[in-house]
Enzyme design. Structure first.
Site, PDB file in Angstrom:
ATOM      1  N   ASP A 113       0.785  -1.325  -0.001  1.00 25.91           N
ATOM      2  CA  ASP A 113      -0.162   0.100   0.150  1.00 25.91           C
ATOM      3  C   ASP A 113       0.729   1.373   0.388  1.00 25.91           C
ATOM      4  OD1 ASP A 113      -2.296   2.133   0.896  1.00 25.91           O
ATOM      5  OD2 ASP A 113      -2.829   0.639   2.333  1.00 25.91           O
ATOM      6  N   ASP A 136      -7.595   4.974  -9.633  1.00 19.62           N
ATOM      7  CA  ASP A 136      -9.291   4.826  -9.462  1.00 19.62           C
ATOM      8  C   ASP A 136     -10.230   5.610  -8.890  1.00 19.62           C
ATOM      9  OD1 ASP A 136      -9.448   1.516  -9.493  1.00 19.62           O
ATOM     10  OD2 ASP A 136      -7.196   1.967  -7.861  1.00 19.62           O
ATOM     11  N   LYS A 140     -18.474   6.060  -7.510  1.00 16.90           N
ATOM     12  CA  LYS A 140     -19.919   6.452  -6.846  1.00 16.90           C
ATOM     13  C   LYS A 140     -19.575   7.607  -5.130  1.00 16.90           C
ATOM     14  CE  LYS A 140     -21.654   2.043  -7.854  1.00 16.90           C
ATOM     15  NZ  LYS A 140     -21.902   0.402  -7.793  1.00 16.90           N
ATOM     16  N   GLU A 210      -5.867   5.334 -19.840  1.00 14.33           N
ATOM     17  CA  GLU A 210      -5.993   6.452 -20.514  1.00 14.33           C
ATOM     18  C   GLU A 210      -6.676   6.060 -21.702  1.00 14.33           C
ATOM     19  OE1 GLU A 210      -2.557   8.596 -21.354  1.00 14.33           O
ATOM     20  OE2 GLU A 210      -3.615  10.107 -22.079  1.00 14.33           O
TER      21      GLU A 210
HETATM   22  C1  LIG Z   1      -6.669   2.573 -12.610  1.00 13.42           C
HETATM   23  S1  LIG Z   1      -5.807   1.869 -12.137  1.00 13.42           S
HETATM   24  C2  LIG Z   1      -4.411   2.876 -12.960  1.00 13.42           C
HETATM   25  C3  LIG Z   1      -3.025   2.055 -13.465  1.00 13.42           C
HETATM   26  C4  LIG Z   1      -2.020   2.561 -14.117  1.00 13.42           C
HETATM   27  N1  LIG Z   1      -1.240   4.136 -13.908  1.00 13.42           N
HETATM   28  C5  LIG Z   1      -2.746   2.771 -15.802  1.00 13.42           C
HETATM   29  O1  LIG Z   1      -2.465   3.914 -15.840  1.00 13.42           O
HETATM   30  O2  LIG Z   1      -3.021   2.128 -16.944  1.00 13.42           O
HETATM   31  C6  LIG Z   1      -4.965   2.224 -10.804  1.00 13.42           C
HETATM   32  C7  LIG Z   1      -4.118   1.139  -9.892  1.00 13.42           C
HETATM   33  O3  LIG Z   1      -3.485   1.874  -8.509  1.00 13.42           O
HETATM   34  C8  LIG Z   1      -3.476   0.877  -7.793  1.00 13.42           C
HETATM   35  N2  LIG Z   1      -3.860   1.118  -6.211  1.00 13.42           N
HETATM   36  C9  LIG Z   1      -4.943   1.341  -5.614  1.00 13.42           C
HETATM   37  N3  LIG Z   1      -4.781   2.123  -4.413  1.00 13.42           N
HETATM   38  C10 LIG Z   1      -3.564   1.742  -3.968  1.00 13.42           C
HETATM   39  C11 LIG Z   1      -2.320   1.974  -2.978  1.00 13.42           C
HETATM   40  N4  LIG Z   1      -3.082   2.237  -2.036  1.00 13.42           N
HETATM   41  N5  LIG Z   1      -1.199   1.397  -3.132  1.00 13.42           N
HETATM   42  C12 LIG Z   1      -0.528   1.043  -4.363  1.00 13.42           C
HETATM   43  N6  LIG Z   1      -1.248   1.099  -5.367  1.00 13.42           N
HETATM   44  C13 LIG Z   1      -2.697   1.284  -5.148  1.00 13.42           C
HETATM   45  C14 LIG Z   1      -4.705  -0.516  -8.165  1.00 13.42           C
HETATM   46  O4  LIG Z   1      -4.415  -1.999  -7.805  1.00 13.42           O
HETATM   47  C15 LIG Z   1      -4.571  -0.398  -9.620  1.00 13.42           C
HETATM   48  O5  LIG Z   1      -3.960  -0.677 -10.402  1.00 13.42           O
END
Ligand SMILES: C[S@@+](CC[C@H](N)C(=O)[O-])C[C@H]1O[C@@H](n2cnc3c(N)ncnc32)[C@H](O)[C@@H]1O
Length: 228
Positions: A113, A136, A140, A210
């Protein structure tokens, strides 16, 4: 316990991600078994800079997904060290293979994390830049508290980025772009270099999320802040 650690403890109760275990391909599992020990940031290391063989300004990419951008940036910007942090195991497996195949010596990976990493392993001013691409959006309303960009999280970033360093965010979700501005504009540690957005900086490669956003007809927003 320091204030930052307390903030980390607090933030950890609300997760910006959901773990979905058990979907590793054999190749991803092999990459984790064989390559994680080579490239992983030791979670017990109190200063993440010590993970690299040479001293160089350090860029942290948070939530690197499959590592496409991490690998492309590390290859294109060899004067920087790059640390990627991601919790999604299949993505980490894919990224490790790509880092290894590209023969990159300036990349380390943390499978944990980002809040914990920042709270426990990033001393004040240890980072040159933080890049967070397509986090992410948690669209919602009842999930907005899961968005990674929150005042407490931005305070952690402000503590870790050196004065004059950069925070670069990108999203394809317009309401999240507005949310990012609402969180960051009142924050004394950062000044917005955009009006309020910037054109995509040359260092940001296109990512999987993207492309997905563009396919859905979304606009892309890049936000760039300087650490005061
Ligand atoms: C929507 S994806 C985007 C991935 C990549 N950056 C892209 O643009 O294709 C968001 C990523 O953030 C990671 N993530 C979310 N919260 C996190 C955290 N607290 N620590 C590490 N990774 C995290 C998720 O596992 C996910 O793979």
């Amino acid at each position: 316990m320091t204030l930052e650690r307390e903030e980390g403890e607090h933030l950890r109760r609300v997760r910006s991600f959901v773990r979905r275990p058990g979907r590793l391909t054999p190749a991803q599992q092999r990459a984790l078994d064989e390559l994680l020990p080579v490239y992983q940031l030791d979670p017990a290391l109190p200063d993440l800079r010590a993970a690299f063989e040479r001293p160089a300004p350090l860029v942290l990419e948070i939530g690197f997904g499959n590592g496409e951008a991490l690998v492309a940036m590390a290859a294109a910007e060899p004067d920087f060290n790059f640390l990627g942090v991601e919790v999604h195991e299949p993505g980490v497996g894919r990224a490790l293979r790509a880092v290894h195949e590209a023969g990159l010596g300036n990349v380390r990976v943390a499978m944990r994390d980002a809040v914990e990493l920042l709270s426990q392993q990033a001393p004040a001013g240890s980072l040159e830049q933080v890049r967070i691409y397509f986090p992410d959006p948690w669209p919602k309303k009842r999930h907005h508290k899961r968005r990674i960009i929150q005042p407490d999280f931005v305070n952690l970033l402000g503590a870790a980025i050196r004065s004059g360093g950069l925070l670069h965010l990108a999203t394809d979700w317009a309401p999240y772009a507005e949310w990012m501005l609402e969180v960051l504009e009142p924050c004394a540690a950062f000044s917005n270099l955009g009006q309020p957005w910037v054109d995509r900086p040359a260092w940001r490669p296109q990512t999987r999320f993207e492309r997905r956003g563009l396919g859905r007809g979304h606009d892309i927003f890049d936000l760039l802040f300087a650490r005061r």
